[in-house]
Structures are given as C-alpha cells and as structure tokens.
Scaffold this motif. Structure first.
Motif, mmCIF file in Angstrom:
data_model
loop_
_atom_site.group_PDB
_atom_site.id
_atom_site.type_symbol
_atom_site.label_atom_id
_atom_site.label_comp_id
_atom_site.label_asym_id
_atom_site.label_seq_id
_atom_site.Cartn_x
_atom_site.Cartn_y
_atom_site.Cartn_z
ATOM 1 N N ILE A 1 -1.387 -4.944 4.217
ATOM 2 C CA ILE A 1 -2.040 -4.164 3.166
ATOM 3 C C ILE A 1 -3.247 -3.422 3.728
ATOM 4 C CG2 ILE A 1 -3.326 -6.238 2.385
ATOM 5 C CD1 ILE A 1 -3.087 -5.045 -0.511
ATOM 6 N N GLU A 2 -3.403 -2.162 3.304
ATOM 7 C CA GLU A 2 -4.509 -1.358 3.841
ATOM 8 C C GLU A 2 -5.830 -1.677 3.142
ATOM 9 O OE1 GLU A 2 -2.087 2.551 5.416
ATOM 10 O OE2 GLU A 2 -3.178 2.713 3.530
ATOM 11 N N SER A 3 -6.871 -1.841 3.952
ATOM 12 C CA SER A 3 -8.200 -2.066 3.366
ATOM 13 C C SER A 3 -9.228 -1.268 4.152
ATOM 14 C CB SER A 3 -8.538 -3.548 3.379
ATOM 15 O OG SER A 3 -8.462 -4.024 4.692
ATOM 16 N N SER B 1 -7.740 8.975 5.391
ATOM 17 C CA SER B 1 -6.302 9.048 5.067
ATOM 18 C C SER B 1 -5.998 7.989 4.007
ATOM 19 C CB SER B 1 -5.440 8.821 6.320
ATOM 20 O OG SER B 1 -5.707 7.553 6.893
ATOM 21 N N ASP B 2 -5.006 8.266 3.183
ATOM 22 C CA ASP B 2 -4.553 7.329 2.147
ATOM 23 C C ASP B 2 -5.702 6.719 1.332
ATOM 24 O OD1 ASP B 2 -1.945 7.858 2.752
ATOM 25 O OD2 ASP B 2 -1.571 6.008 3.862
ATOM 26 N N ALA B 3 -6.647 7.570 0.910
ATOM 27 C CA ALA B 3 -7.829 7.076 0.176
ATOM 28 C C ALA B 3 -7.444 6.430 -1.158
ATOM 29 C CB ALA B 3 -8.809 8.220 -0.064
ATOM 30 N N SER C 1 0.831 -1.220 0.000
ATOM 31 C CA SER C 1 0.000 0.000 0.000
ATOM 32 C C SER C 1 0.855 1.255 0.000
ATOM 33 C CB SER C 1 -0.916 0.034 1.225
ATOM 34 O OG SER C 1 -1.631 -1.169 1.323
ATOM 35 N N HIS C 2 1.849 1.300 0.920
ATOM 36 C CA HIS C 2 2.663 2.511 1.009
ATOM 37 C C HIS C 2 3.728 2.579 -0.078
ATOM 38 C CE1 HIS C 2 0.572 2.611 4.858
ATOM 39 N NE2 HIS C 2 0.613 3.919 4.666
ATOM 40 N N ILE C 3 4.074 1.426 -0.658
ATOM 41 C CA ILE C 3 4.991 1.446 -1.810
ATOM 42 C C ILE C 3 4.243 2.066 -2.998
ATOM 43 C CG2 ILE C 3 6.152 0.003 -3.549
ATOM 44 C CD1 ILE C 3 6.947 -1.906 -1.279
HETATM 45 MN MN MN Z 1 -1.528 4.631 5.466
#
Ligand code: MN
Ligand code: PEP
Length: 365
Positions: free
Chosen positions: A233-235, A244-246, A207-209
């Motif tokens: 992994i962000e979900s 945040s991080d949409a 996700s952040h990569i």
């Molecule tokens: Mn994030």
C-alpha cells in the motif's frame, strides 16, 4: 566484498524471514521524491511496528511524456539510508536490466515487476535475463489488461531464468468501464493464479485498485477475507503534495489506523469443533456439486434426443425465441433463490454452448 559490507549484509534484515510474516505489509511512497520525504516516510512507517518492507518507486512508467519519471539512481542511495535507519528491508519496481543491476548494487532486498512490464513479453524477457541466478526475491504484479496467460507467462519467464519468483501482486485491471475503482480488482483472476502457483505469496495492492483513499479499507478487508497473505500500500508523509498518485496515498498514521481496524483472518485453525462443522458443510457442498453435474449430464442427453428429432425433421439447431424464453425463466427463478442475473446469464450461456455442441454432434452423425 569488503569486511564492513559483509558485516552490514550479515546484520541486515533477512528478507526470507520477513516474507514469511503474516499479514505481510509492504508500504512506502508511490515515488521517492526527495531524501527528506523518503526518510521521514520510512521512519514513521517503521514506528507503526506494523510494516515489514519499505517500498518506493525509483523509475516511474508514465502514460504521457513530460510527467514525473522518478528520481532514478539517486533515490536508491536514499532508500539504502532508510533501510539502515529503520532496519527494514526495501523493495523497488524494475522494468529494465539496468534497473535490476542498480537495485542490486544498492542492496535492495526484494524487487517487483510492474503492471506495464508484465504485459510486455520483450521487457519481461530482458528483466528475467538480468535476474539470471539472482537470489533476490521477485514479486510479479498482474498485467494492466485482464489476461491471465500474460501474468502466468511472466512468472514462468522469471522462473525459467533461475531467479526467485516469490509472490504475486493483484493491483487490478484497466477496463473501459468507469466505476468505483481506478482498476477493476477481478478477484477471480488472482484466485486462479493462486490455484496455478500455490507456492507463491499473494498480496493485494489496494492503492492502485482504488485510485483514491475512500475505498482502501474496504478493499484491504476483502483481500484478507479472501485469504490474501498481505498488502502493498502506498503511503506518503504529505500525500496531498505527492508528485505522483496523490489521490490514493495515505499518511503512515492513517495506515496504522486502517490496519488496526482490519479483521485479520487465518486460513485454518486447530480448533476441533470448528473443523468438524466446516467438514460437514464441505461434504454437503461436494454432494450438491456431484448432483448438479449428474443433472447437467441428464440435461445434455435430452438435448441430444432433441437433436435427433430436429435432424430427422430438417429443423435448425437454434431457435432464438425458445432460448430467450429459457433465459427469462431462469433469471426469474434465479432471483427467487438469491442468484444474480449476471451469474444466471453466464451459467446459461455455458449450458447453451455445451448443449449446441451435443446437438451438433448428433447432426453430423
Ligand atoms: Mn503509484
Ligand atoms: C507502483 O506500484 O507504483 C506502480 C507503478 O504500480 P503498477 O505497476 O501497479 O501500476
């Protein structure tokens, strides 16, 4: 401890068992936003049957003041509720001693140190001291900038305090180069960390990569091909409206779909025919490596002879034109045999430095 509490703990997920699962999948929202958002995301993730640990950001490190800084301690009680509902262990990011204290109070099963904390030895020291004697496993993300020693130092600091560093997370490195990724993966740095700390679990945070959804699948597959143990992994139940991080979050349903498409690989197999064939290839590689090193040794002794010659005739070590010719020729040859010009540049630089070093010794004799 009250009897009821003891019982919950005894019946709760055993984090060490969970962390031994492969692939290890940690997922959940970038940030806990509301009780409803966190619980519905966690329940849906649990329904996939693929997720081993639920993550949520409770305190968010923001680049600018005024951004969403996380819901704070109230999010921890929602996370505890999610854990009870799903029977899945939980993890949060900690950056201060207070974060560690609150997280343990709310029975968070695993902690991680974020990229902006790993980068700062003062913060790392504070977190490490707060973890003194704590059995809760800790994962350490790579620092924001590509500095391997900072990453290694953060792991050592926690270990020195008697806490339990269990894993590393590659979340990519920030560089000036704008490109496909929000953070450059620089896989070789993670591989070097794995070489230094072979006992640690190594997972990838695609996700952040990526910073967006489109290349997640490719990055996950690459990490698995390299032998990573799993992913964080962000979900989010409603990614487009995430606080945040949409751009990089995905729904639990999409996560399930992606995980189904990944080709999972294991590090070894008991199958004999495969192992024999692999061993043969490896022998060839070892022989070639030995040969290349002997050739390099020969190359350096010729460089020394040239050094003597130059010394006796009062000529400088470096002749720029000659070196440019060598590089151009090597790049052309490299291209013909399938080597990238980038590799040839790095290789020839290393050879040149070593060669100058040898000639210098001769000059000073
Ligand atoms: Mn994030
Ligand atoms: C996160 O995982 O939400 C996070 C802030 O990550 P990083 O420390 O990698 O930026």
């Amino acid at each position: 401890m009250k009897e009821a509490e003891k019982l919950t703990k005894a019946n709760g997920p055993n984090i060490l068992n969970v962390l031994s699962k492969r692939p290890l999948i940690i997922s959940g929202p970038c940030s806990a936003e509301t009780e409803e958002q966190l619980i519905s995301t966690a329940v849906r993730l649990a329904q996939t049957g693929r997720v081993n640990v639920i993550r949520a950001g409770i305190w968010k490190p923001r680049t600018h003041p005024g951004g969403f800084e996380g819901v704070g301690v109230s999010g921890l009680s929602w996370l505890l509720k999610a854990k009870k509902l799903t029977a899945l262990p939980t993890t949060v990011e900690v950056a201060t001693a207070k974060h560690v204290e609150y997280s343990l109070q709310f029975e968070v099963d695993m902690l991680w140190v974020g990229a902006r904390t790993t980068v700062n030895p003062f913060s790392m020291q504070e977190v490490a001291q707060a973890l003194h004697g704590v059995q809760t496993p800790v994962f350490v993300k790579n620092p924001v900038n590509p500095d391997l020693e900072l990453w290694a130092g953060a792991v050592e600091r926690i270990a020195c305090c008697g806490a339990k560093v269990m894993g590393l997370v590659l979340r990519g490195f920030s560089t000036f180069a704008s490109g496909e990724y929000r953070n450059q993966p620089m896989w070789h740095l993670a591989i070097e960390m794995k070489r230094r700390f072979p006992e640690l679990i190594m997972i990838c945070d695609p996700s952040h990569i990526c910073g967006q959804r489109e290349s997640l699948q490719k990055v996950i597959q690459h990490s698995i091909d390299l032998g990573f143990d799993g992913i964080m992994i962000e979900s989010h139940i409603d990614p487009k409206n995430a606080w945040s991080d949409a751009n990089q979050q995905i729904t639990p349903a999409l996560l399930e779909q992606m995980l189904n498409q990944i080709i999972w690989r294991k590090e070894s197999t008991p199958e004999q025919a495969f192992n024999i064939a692999l061993e043969k290839f490896r022998e060839q590689i070892t022989q070639l490596d030995d040969y290349i090193i002997s050739l390099l040794g020969q190359r350096m002794s010729i460089a020394e002879k040239i050094g003597q010659f130059k010394r006796d005739n009062q000529i400088t070590i470096l002749q720029a034109n000659r070196w440019n010719e060598i590089i151009a020729r090597a790049k052309k040859h490299g291209e013909m045999v399938g080597l990238s010009t980038e590799f040839i540049s790095r290789y020839m630089d290393a050879v040149h430095i070593e060669s100058i070093h040898h000639q210098n010794q001769i000059m000073n004799e």
